[in-house]
Design an enzyme around this catalytic site. Sequence first.
Site, PDB file in Angstrom:
ATOM      1  N   TYR A 103       0.687  -1.171  -0.132  1.00  0.00           N
ATOM      2  CA  TYR A 103      -0.037   0.111   0.072  1.00  0.00           C
ATOM      3  C   TYR A 103       0.983   1.302  -0.077  1.00  0.00           C
ATOM      4  O   TYR A 103       0.873   2.132  -0.591  1.00  0.00           O
ATOM      5  CB  TYR A 103      -0.970  -0.026   1.190  1.00  0.00           C
ATOM      6  N   HIS A 121       1.307   4.077  -2.886  1.00  0.00           N
ATOM      7  CA  HIS A 121       1.142   5.565  -2.957  1.00  0.00           C
ATOM      8  C   HIS A 121       2.268   6.379  -3.013  1.00  0.00           C
ATOM      9  O   HIS A 121       2.008   7.477  -3.487  1.00  0.00           O
ATOM     10  CB  HIS A 121       0.330   5.803  -1.312  1.00  0.00           C
ATOM     11  N   TRP A 126      -7.064   3.384 -10.735  1.00  0.00           N
ATOM     12  CA  TRP A 126      -6.435   3.389  -9.353  1.00  0.00           C
ATOM     13  C   TRP A 126      -7.534   2.290  -8.507  1.00  0.00           C
ATOM     14  O   TRP A 126      -6.583   1.505  -7.994  1.00  0.00           O
ATOM     15  CB  TRP A 126      -6.675   4.765  -8.923  1.00  0.00           C
ATOM     16  N   TRP A 127      -8.744   2.270  -8.519  1.00  0.00           N
ATOM     17  CA  TRP A 127      -9.198   1.363  -7.627  1.00  0.00           C
ATOM     18  C   TRP A 127      -9.016  -0.153  -8.305  1.00  0.00           C
ATOM     19  O   TRP A 127      -8.735  -1.017  -7.242  1.00  0.00           O
ATOM     20  CB  TRP A 127     -10.915   1.539  -7.834  1.00  0.00           C
TER      21      TRP A 127
END
Length: 104
Positions: A18, A22, A76-77
Amino acid sequence: MERLAFKMKLNKGQKQAYKERHDQLWPELKQLLKDNGVSEYSIFIDEETNTLFAFQKVSGHGGSQDLANNEIVKKWWDFMADIMQVNPDNSPVSIPLEEVFYME
């Protein structure tokens, strides 16, 4: 300027993935957020529960939560769906949080 907060849930063992994703946030997604009034966006993790706490400062209405129909956001999802709890459309399961204290 409005402050928004919400929580999401990361799958167990996915903190590093994650963070790495990001750290390399797509420039077009970052620009889209800025263009839609998001001036600050932070995400924190409670490692005991894998709960993500997101905070945004937005001008206008809604922040990132109003971009559900945007193709960049949908991509992105899809990119993030394997490491967090998502809805059938791959949007993150997101629960708004009520502000109970603020100090300026």
